[in-house]
Design an enzyme around this catalytic site. Structure first.
Site, PDB file in Angstrom:
ATOM      1  CG  ASP A 168     -60.473 -46.901  59.911  1.00 47.58           C
ATOM      2  OD1 ASP A 168     -60.806 -46.752  61.096  1.00 47.58           O
ATOM      3  OD2 ASP A 168     -59.364 -46.513  59.459  1.00 47.58           O
TER       4      ASP A 168
ATOM      5  CG  HIS B  56     -63.627 -36.551  57.197  1.00 47.21           C
ATOM      6  ND1 HIS B  56     -62.328 -36.574  56.779  1.00 47.21           N
ATOM      7  CD2 HIS B  56     -63.929 -35.227  57.373  1.00 47.21           C
ATOM      8  CE1 HIS B  56     -61.848 -35.336  56.708  1.00 47.21           C
ATOM      9  NE2 HIS B  56     -62.809 -34.500  57.082  1.00 47.21           N
TER      10      HIS B  56
ATOM     11  CB  CYS C 119     -86.046 -37.957  53.780  1.00 49.93           C
ATOM     12  SG  CYS C 119     -85.898 -39.518  54.655  1.00 49.93           S
TER      13      CYS C 119
ATOM     14  CB  CYS D  87     -83.835 -43.807  52.862  1.00 49.69           C
ATOM     15  SG  CYS D  87     -84.561 -42.940  54.274  1.00 49.69           S
TER      16      CYS D  87
ATOM     17  N   GLY E 251     -50.714 -39.001  61.250  1.00 46.50           N
ATOM     18  CA  GLY E 251     -51.058 -39.706  60.020  1.00 46.50           C
ATOM     19  C   GLY E 251     -51.997 -38.969  59.098  1.00 46.50           C
TER      20      GLY E 251
ATOM     21  CG  ASN F  85     -47.171 -37.835  58.213  1.00 44.66           C
ATOM     22  OD1 ASN F  85     -46.700 -38.615  57.398  1.00 44.66           O
ATOM     23  ND2 ASN F  85     -48.324 -37.220  58.027  1.00 44.66           N
TER      24      ASN F  85
ATOM     25  CD  GLU G   3     -44.618 -39.118  52.603  1.00 43.81           C
ATOM     26  OE1 GLU G   3     -45.250 -38.112  52.202  1.00 43.81           O
ATOM     27  OE2 GLU G   3     -44.619 -40.214  52.019  1.00 43.81           O
TER      28      GLU G   3
END
Ligand code: NAD
Length: 269
Positions: free
Chosen positions: A109, A126, A138, A168, A210, A236, A238
Site C-alpha cells: 500500500d 510483495h 521484457c 509497458c 499484523g 497481532n 489474534e
C-alpha cells in the site's frame, strides 16, 4: 506489554539488525482491508473470488481486465488512506537506528514510504500497488501507474481508454501490477529475497506485526532469525503461528498494531 518492551530493550544490547516484519494488519487501522476479512473478497460475474485465487498469474492470464479492476480499486483505497501511528513509529525507528533497523513489509500500500520510512531501510517483499511492470517481463523496470489512470470504485470495469494506458513503456505490450502473486516466486531484483535473508541471519530482534503467517518468505525470515538466536516479538489482534514462536522468545502483544508499535519504538529509541 512491559515484559515484551523489556525483551526488546535487552535484544538491542546484542549486535545485529533490528527487523520489523509487517503485514496487512498494520494498515487495517488506516482503513485498508486485510485479505482475511470479507472486504477482501471480490465478485466477478456470479462468483465471489478469494484473494488467493485472484492474486495469481493464472487469474491474470484468464481475465486480465477483471484482475486489473481489482487492483485499481485497491490502489484507490490505498491512495485515500493515511499512514497511522504504527507506520510513523517504524519510520522514527529507522531514522534513530540508521545502521541497524530494517523494515521488511508484505504490504503493497505504500503507507510505510508515505510515513517517511527511508527506501534504503525498507524492503517491500510483495511489491507496490502504485507500480506496474511489463506482463511479459521484457525488462526488470517498474513504472508508476500513470496519474491519468483514475481511481476505480468497487465493481467498476477498466474502460478501453484506461486499458490503453496500462502498457509497458518499453515494448508496448500489456502491463501488470507490480505485486508478487501467490503462484509466483520471490527473487532479489524485484522482491529483495537475498537481502532480507542476509539481514535475518544476523538479526538481534524481529518485531512481527499484523500478519497471519501464510506467506513463505516471512516464515523463512523468522526461522532464520530464530536459528541465529534473535529475540522474536509478535503483535497481532489474534493468535497466529508467529505468536507461537514469539511466546517462547520475546513475547506477544495481543492488541492493535498502532499502539503496540508506538510503545516498542519508544522503548528502543
Ligand atoms: P492477512 O490479511 O493474511 O492477515 C492480517 C493479520 O493482521 C491477521 O493475522 C489479523 O489478525 C491481523 N490484524 C488485523 N488488524 C490488526 C490490527 N489492527 N493490529 C494488529 N493486527 C491486526 O495479511 P498478511 O499476513 O499481510 O498476508 C496477506 C497478503 O496480502 C500479503 O501478501 C500482502 O502483500 C497482501 N495484502 C496487503 C495489504 C496492504 O498492503 N495493506 C492488504 C491486504 C493484503
Amino acid at each position: 506489554m512491559e515484559a515484551v518492551l523489556a525483551a526488546c530493550r535487552a535484544a538491542l544490547v546484542r549486535p545485529g539488525p533490528v527487523i520489523a516484519l509487517t503485514g496487512a494488519g498494520v494498515s487495517a487501522e488506516s482503513g485498508i482491508p486485510t485479505f482475511r476479512g470479507k472486504e477482501g473478497y471480490w465478485t466477478i460475474g456470479a462468483r465471489d473470488y478469494h484473494p488467493q485465487e485472484l492474486a495469481t498469474q493464472a487469474a491474470f492470464r484468464a481475465m486480465p481486465w477483471e484482475v486489473w479492476a481489482w487492483y485499481l480499486y485497491r490502489r484507490s483505497v490505498c491512495r485515500r488512506a493515511q499512514p497511522n501511528a504504527g507506520h510513523h513509529a517504524l519510520a522514527r525507528l529507522a531514522l534513530e537506528l540508521p545502521d541497524r533497523f530494517a523494515l521488511v513489509t508484505q504490504n503493497v500500500d505504500g503507507l510505510h514510504r508515505r510515513a517517511g520510512s527511508p527506501d534504503a531501510q525498507t524492503f517491500p517483499i510483495h511489491g507496490d500497488i502504485s507500480l506496474m511492470r511489463c506482463a511479459a517481463d521484457c525488462v526488470l523496470d517498474r513504472w508508476l501507474i500513470p496519474d491519468a489512470v483514475p481511481d476505480l470504485a468497487k465493481g467498476d470495469a477498466v474502460a478501453a481508454p484506461v486499458q490503453a494506458l496500462l502498457v509497458c513503456p518499453r515494448c508496448g505490450g500489456m502491463a501488470r501490477p507490480h505485486v508478487l502473486w501467490f503462484d509466483e516466486s520471490y527473487d532479489e531484483p524485484r522482491f529483495h529475497l537475498d537481502t532480507v535473508r542476509r539481514l535475518a541471519r544476523g538479526a538481534a530482534l524481529v518485531v512481527i506485526a499484523g500478519t497471519s503467517a501464510q506467506t513463505t518468505l516471512p516464515w523463512h525470515v523468522v526461522q532464520l532469525a530464530a536459528s541465529a538466536g534473535a529475540t522474536l516479538v509478535d503483535v497481532n489482534l489474534e493468535d497466529n503461528p508467529f505468536g507461537d514462536l514469539a511466546a517462547g522468545s520475546g513475547g506477544v502483544i495481543r492488541g492493535p498494531a498502532a499502539d503496540a508499535l508506538t510503545a516498542i519504538a519508544a522503548a528502543l529509541i
